[in-house]
Motif scaffolding. Structure first.
Motif, mmCIF file in Angstrom:
data_model
loop_
_atom_site.group_PDB
_atom_site.id
_atom_site.type_symbol
_atom_site.label_atom_id
_atom_site.label_comp_id
_atom_site.label_asym_id
_atom_site.label_seq_id
_atom_site.Cartn_x
_atom_site.Cartn_y
_atom_site.Cartn_z
ATOM 1 N N ILE A 1 5.139 4.921 2.464
ATOM 2 C CA ILE A 1 5.429 5.999 3.006
ATOM 3 C C ILE A 1 6.174 5.756 4.307
ATOM 4 C CG2 ILE A 1 4.401 8.046 4.238
ATOM 5 C CD1 ILE A 1 2.279 8.246 2.149
ATOM 6 N N ILE A 2 5.856 4.600 5.228
ATOM 7 C CA ILE A 2 6.345 4.481 6.487
ATOM 8 C C ILE A 2 7.882 4.098 6.372
ATOM 9 C CG2 ILE A 2 6.236 2.495 8.213
ATOM 10 C CD1 ILE A 2 3.153 2.481 7.910
ATOM 11 N N ILE B 1 -1.035 -1.601 11.508
ATOM 12 C CA ILE B 1 -1.709 -1.638 10.218
ATOM 13 C C ILE B 1 -1.825 -2.930 9.957
ATOM 14 C CG2 ILE B 1 -1.570 -1.182 7.404
ATOM 15 C CD1 ILE B 1 -0.401 1.448 8.303
ATOM 16 N N THR C 1 0.591 3.544 1.907
ATOM 17 C CA THR C 1 1.140 3.917 3.408
ATOM 18 C C THR C 1 2.099 3.116 4.015
ATOM 19 O OG1 THR C 1 -1.348 4.289 4.008
ATOM 20 C CG2 THR C 1 0.034 3.849 5.960
ATOM 21 N N GLN C 2 2.425 1.933 3.542
ATOM 22 C CA GLN C 2 3.455 1.006 3.752
ATOM 23 C C GLN C 2 4.799 1.761 3.187
ATOM 24 O OE1 GLN C 2 1.510 -2.809 2.804
ATOM 25 N NE2 GLN C 2 3.292 -3.398 3.820
ATOM 26 N N THR D 1 0.920 -1.251 0.086
ATOM 27 C CA THR D 1 0.037 -0.127 0.110
ATOM 28 C C THR D 1 0.832 1.226 0.056
ATOM 29 O OG1 THR D 1 -0.249 0.272 2.470
ATOM 30 C CG2 THR D 1 -1.824 -1.206 1.384
ATOM 31 N N ILE E 1 3.541 2.140 13.641
ATOM 32 C CA ILE E 1 2.335 2.172 12.673
ATOM 33 C C ILE E 1 2.140 0.931 11.732
ATOM 34 C CG2 ILE E 1 1.584 3.758 10.846
ATOM 35 C CD1 ILE E 1 2.852 5.926 12.096
#
Length: 293
Positions: free
Chosen positions: A136-137, A290, A133-134, A131, A286
């Motif tokens: 970005i993390i 998730i 989000t992953q 994803t 985070i």
């Protein structure tokens, strides 16, 4: 080691939490192994230390498995197992080469690109879902590692290729480990790692061998013990989590380096270390939440 994993499974914890605990244990043992290697590196050529790391692990595994060694060496993908072991050896050699030409902080900062490479490879090779989000993390964790390492403009030279290649090799190593978990046992993977590393690093001792004393010999054996425990936990972790989820945990290398620097060498963390550590821990928390959800 096996009993520890079984106890975690009996607690009915989520796979994400079990994988997190195993990965933390992995990098803890690896960090102690690096401290041992650093101590040996003050008296021996790095290539002899590399050989000691693999040969001592091989001796330990032969003692543990005893008559079952031949049985555990049966793999559905023997060539891939050898390649995996070779990748880990090459990773170690590239890291030593980078340390020879680059300051330690800059070398680690460049190596931290590894999780980004692992995440990309997991998407293309293992077809894992990644994803935004992953991604970005992972980048946030990378920024934290760079802040701690404080790379300067002098780092941009030809020697950059060494830690970059080390990161790339370890990314493929992680992917191969995940793939082989579907066919081979932990014992098989550990044995092939030790055999491959020992055989491929053996020629080095003809050029760099120096006879160790009893204390140094004990430290060399500790290298194999710590590596065996660390890799066992790493393999078990990849049985319950994806390679992309495991990728950011390599940033623990930087955190543990800061911890041991303070605990052993009385190095007080500066503002960069505190800020970078905060970003790394935040990224880890985070991504764990998730995956748990």
């Amino acid at each position: 080691m096996i009993s520890v994993v079984k106890k975690l499974l009996d607690l009915n914890l989520s796979n994400s939490l079990i994988g997190t605990l195993l990965l933390i244990s992995t990098y803890l043992f690896f960090s102690i192994m690096e401290l041992t290697a650093k101590e040996l590196g003050q008296s021996f050529n790095p290539f002899q230390v590399v050989f000691a790391r693999y040969s001592s692990q091989l001796i330990l595994l032969l003692i543990i498995f005893n008559k079952k060694t031949g049985e555990h060496l049966k793999s559905e993908f023997p060539l891939l197992q050898v390649l995996r072991g070779a990748l880990l050896l090459i990773t170690t050699c590239f890291m030593f080469s980078g340390l020879a030409y680059l300051p330690f902080a800059e070398n680690i900062a460049i190596y931290m690109i590894g999780p980004v490479i692992t995440t990309i490879l997991a998407f293309f090779i293992l077809k894992e879902k990644i994803t935004l989000t992953q991604i970005i993390i992972v980048i946030v964790g990378l920024i934290g590692a760079i802040i701690i390492s404080k790379p300067n403009s002098n780092v941009f030279n030809y020697a950059l290729i060494f830690p970059f290649l080390a990161a790339t090799c370890f990314a493929f190593f992680t992917i191969f480990t995940k793939f082989l978990n579907t066919s081979d046992s932990n014992q098989t993977t550990l044995l092939f790692t030790a055999f491959s590393g020992s055989v491929l690093s053996f020629p080095f001792i003809f050029f760099y061998w120096e006879t160790p004393n009893f204390y140094q010999l004990a430290l060399m054996f500790c290298l194999g013990s710590l590596a065996t425990i660390g890799h066992f936990f790493f393999i078990e972790a990849l049985k319950v989590i994806n390679a992309s989820f495991a990728a950011p945990f390599v940033y623990l290398t930087v955190l543990l380096a800061a911890f041991w620097g303070f605990f052993i060498y009385d190095e007080i963390p500066d503002d960069n270390t505190i800020l970078g550590a905060f970003l790394i821990i935040l990224a880890g928390i985070i991504i764990t939440r998730i995956k748990t959800k």
